[in-house]
Design an enzyme around this catalytic site. Structure first.
Site, PDB file in Angstrom:
ATOM      1  N   SER A  97      41.656  -2.511  -0.553  1.00 43.11           N
ATOM      2  CA  SER A  97      41.955  -1.806  -1.813  1.00 43.11           C
ATOM      3  C   SER A  97      42.965  -2.629  -2.598  1.00 43.11           C
ATOM      4  O   SER A  97      43.805  -3.320  -2.007  1.00 43.11           O
ATOM      5  CB  SER A  97      42.568  -0.434  -1.516  1.00 43.11           C
ATOM      6  OG  SER A  97      43.089   0.127  -2.698  1.00 43.11           O
ATOM      7  N   TYR A 123      48.727   4.298   3.075  1.00 45.73           N
ATOM      8  CA  TYR A 123      47.457   3.668   2.660  1.00 45.73           C
ATOM      9  C   TYR A 123      47.679   2.186   2.318  1.00 45.73           C
ATOM     10  O   TYR A 123      46.905   1.322   2.753  1.00 45.73           O
ATOM     11  CB  TYR A 123      46.913   4.430   1.457  1.00 45.73           C
ATOM     12  CG  TYR A 123      45.553   3.998   0.982  1.00 45.73           C
ATOM     13  CD1 TYR A 123      44.412   4.284   1.728  1.00 45.73           C
ATOM     14  CD2 TYR A 123      45.392   3.334  -0.237  1.00 45.73           C
ATOM     15  CE1 TYR A 123      43.150   3.914   1.279  1.00 45.73           C
ATOM     16  CE2 TYR A 123      44.142   2.969  -0.704  1.00 45.73           C
ATOM     17  CZ  TYR A 123      43.025   3.255   0.064  1.00 45.73           C
ATOM     18  OH  TYR A 123      41.775   2.886  -0.383  1.00 45.73           O
TER      19      TYR A 123
HETATM   20  P1  NAD Z   1      34.908   8.528   0.318  1.00 47.16           P
HETATM   21  O1  NAD Z   1      35.996   9.437   0.728  1.00 47.16           O
HETATM   22  O2  NAD Z   1      33.897   8.992  -0.646  1.00 47.16           O
HETATM   23  O3  NAD Z   1      34.129   7.958   1.592  1.00 47.16           O
HETATM   24  C1  NAD Z   1      34.805   7.544   2.746  1.00 47.16           C
HETATM   25  C2  NAD Z   1      33.819   7.536   3.885  1.00 47.16           C
HETATM   26  O4  NAD Z   1      34.507   7.192   5.077  1.00 47.16           O
HETATM   27  C3  NAD Z   1      33.168   8.903   4.099  1.00 47.16           C
HETATM   28  O5  NAD Z   1      31.804   8.723   4.367  1.00 47.16           O
HETATM   29  C4  NAD Z   1      33.903   9.423   5.312  1.00 47.16           C
HETATM   30  O6  NAD Z   1      33.143  10.340   6.068  1.00 47.16           O
HETATM   31  C5  NAD Z   1      34.153   8.143   6.075  1.00 47.16           C
HETATM   32  N1  NAD Z   1      35.207   8.318   7.049  1.00 47.16           N
HETATM   33  C6  NAD Z   1      36.498   8.666   6.805  1.00 47.16           C
HETATM   34  N2  NAD Z   1      37.158   8.774   7.968  1.00 47.16           N
HETATM   35  C7  NAD Z   1      36.257   8.477   8.958  1.00 47.16           C
HETATM   36  C8  NAD Z   1      36.341   8.441  10.362  1.00 47.16           C
HETATM   37  N3  NAD Z   1      37.486   8.703  11.014  1.00 47.16           N
HETATM   38  N4  NAD Z   1      35.222   8.109  11.054  1.00 47.16           N
HETATM   39  C9  NAD Z   1      34.057   7.843  10.423  1.00 47.16           C
HETATM   40  N5  NAD Z   1      33.929   7.862   9.081  1.00 47.16           N
HETATM   41  C10 NAD Z   1      35.019   8.193   8.370  1.00 47.16           C
HETATM   42  O7  NAD Z   1      35.649   7.246  -0.232  1.00 47.16           O
HETATM   43  P2  NAD Z   1      35.113   5.873  -0.857  1.00 47.16           P
HETATM   44  O8  NAD Z   1      35.742   5.757  -2.175  1.00 47.16           O
HETATM   45  O9  NAD Z   1      33.669   5.741  -0.726  1.00 47.16           O
HETATM   46  O10 NAD Z   1      35.879   4.862   0.124  1.00 47.16           O
HETATM   47  C11 NAD Z   1      35.226   3.837   0.860  1.00 47.16           C
HETATM   48  C12 NAD Z   1      36.220   2.744   1.142  1.00 47.16           C
HETATM   49  O11 NAD Z   1      36.656   2.181  -0.099  1.00 47.16           O
HETATM   50  C13 NAD Z   1      37.485   3.218   1.859  1.00 47.16           C
HETATM   51  O12 NAD Z   1      37.871   2.266   2.819  1.00 47.16           O
HETATM   52  C14 NAD Z   1      38.501   3.279   0.749  1.00 47.16           C
HETATM   53  O13 NAD Z   1      39.816   3.121   1.219  1.00 47.16           O
HETATM   54  C15 NAD Z   1      38.051   2.133  -0.128  1.00 47.16           C
HETATM   55  N6  NAD Z   1      38.518   2.211  -1.519  1.00 47.16           N
HETATM   56  C16 NAD Z   1      38.108   3.203  -2.358  1.00 47.16           C
HETATM   57  C17 NAD Z   1      38.567   3.220  -3.669  1.00 47.16           C
HETATM   58  C18 NAD Z   1      38.149   4.274  -4.680  1.00 47.16           C
HETATM   59  O14 NAD Z   1      38.666   4.287  -5.808  1.00 47.16           O
HETATM   60  N7  NAD Z   1      37.229   5.158  -4.374  1.00 47.16           N
HETATM   61  C19 NAD Z   1      39.463   2.249  -4.104  1.00 47.16           C
HETATM   62  C20 NAD Z   1      39.860   1.267  -3.218  1.00 47.16           C
HETATM   63  C21 NAD Z   1      39.381   1.243  -1.932  1.00 47.16           C
END
Ligand code: NAD
Length: 252
Positions: free
Chosen positions: A143, A156
């Site tokens: 991120s 985070y």
């Molecule tokens: P989201 O919350 O929509 O999806 C996260 C996914 O991870 C979900 O499918 C959830 O079930 C899974 N997950 C969480 N904990 C888990 C566990 N203990 N075991 C198995 N699965 C687990 O979020 P997203 O935005 O799709 O995030 C995906 C990645 O992108 C993450 O690593 C997040 O940190 C990163 N990210 C997201 C953003 C954003 O703006 N959305 C920005 C920077 C980084």
């Protein structure tokens, strides 16, 4: 097809960015296993969507924060396919709180999922990729919060900063065995994870601070993951690629 018949594993695949990554890898011919945490209906729907488009995907329920989960999942993929070409560590959580209110539980939940889960899955595939295949691609989803300060995200930011450092060291250690390890660092992507911030700040206000004037989509991230897993990235390792529409430029 860029990844025809390659075997891929994606964590956190049933929604958001992970779902976009599963769809993109399958579209390019990879046979994808994805880990989902709890929503079996969403996982089934994704399997069917991939199949309808002519691809192959399978959902496996697991908690990436469980130390035993990674080896069990990877062993299952190897038993079914005999190899594993691509690992995408995407599963992640936030537990935003100002530090004075942050408890050890908030810290551990985020570190165990985002960082230790990434370690465990890399560890579980390393022998197979480095020794048995002498090839592999690993992409860790980080991120921009790793490098750009958001109050309330000490846990985070620490987890994603460590993912970046881990990615670089692992890349250096595995490069001679043709295992390439990179990370992508998304900015604001319109998923469930960013919903609370989007509600609080207002989408129009967020768009004003993003130079390309829109929030990112899962496809924006999946396209870069696809590049890192494909033949065009054969000489790229140890990099953290920011995908944020210019947000981290800090332009005013
Ligand atoms: P989201 O919350 O929509 O999806 C996260 C996914 O991870 C979900 O499918 C959830 O079930 C899974 N997950 C969480 N904990 C888990 C566990 N203990 N075991 C198995 N699965 C687990 O979020 P997203 O935005 O799709 O995030 C995906 C990645 O992108 C993450 O690593 C997040 O940190 C990163 N990210 C997201 C953003 C954003 O703006 N959305 C920005 C920077 C980084």
């Amino acid at each position: 097809m860029l990844l025809k018949d390659q075997i891929a594993l994606v964590t956190g695949g049933s929604r958001g960015i992970g779902r976009g990554i599963v769809l993109a890898l399958a579209r390019e011919g990879a046979k994808v296993t994805f880990v989902y945490h709890s929503n079996a209906d969403a996982a089934d729907a994704l399997v069917q969507e991939v199949a309808a488009a002519g691809g192959t995907a399978k959902g496996v329920r697991a908690d990436v924060a469980d130390p035993a989960a990674a080896q069990t999942v990877v062993d299952g993929v190897l038993a079914e396919h005999g190899r594993l070409d691509i690992l995408v560590n995407n599963a992640g959580v936030i537990r935003d709180k100002l530090f004075l209110k942050m408890e050890a539980d908030d810290w551990n939940a985020v570190i165990n999922t985002n960082l230790t889960g990434t370690f465990a899955f890399c560890k579980a595939v390393a022998q197979q990729m480095a020794f048995k295949q002498r090839s592999g691609r690993i992409v860790n989803v980080s991120s921009i919060a790793a490098e750009h300060v958001n109050k309330g995200q000490a846990n985070y930011a620490a987890s994603k900063g460590a993912v970046n450092s881990f990615t670089r060291v692992l890349a250096a250690e595995l490069a001679a065995r043709n295992v390439l390890v990179n990370a992508v660092a998304p900015g604001f992507i319109a998923t469930d994870m960013s919903q609370a911030v989007r509600n609080l700040a207002g989408e129009d206000n967020l768009k004003k601070i993003i130079p390309v004037r829109r929030l990112g989509t899962p496809d924006d991230i999946a396209n870069v993951v696809l590049f890192l897993c494909g033949p065009a990235a054969a000489y790229v390792t140890g990099q953290v690629i920011t995908v944020d529409g210019g947000l981290s430029l800090g332009a005013v």
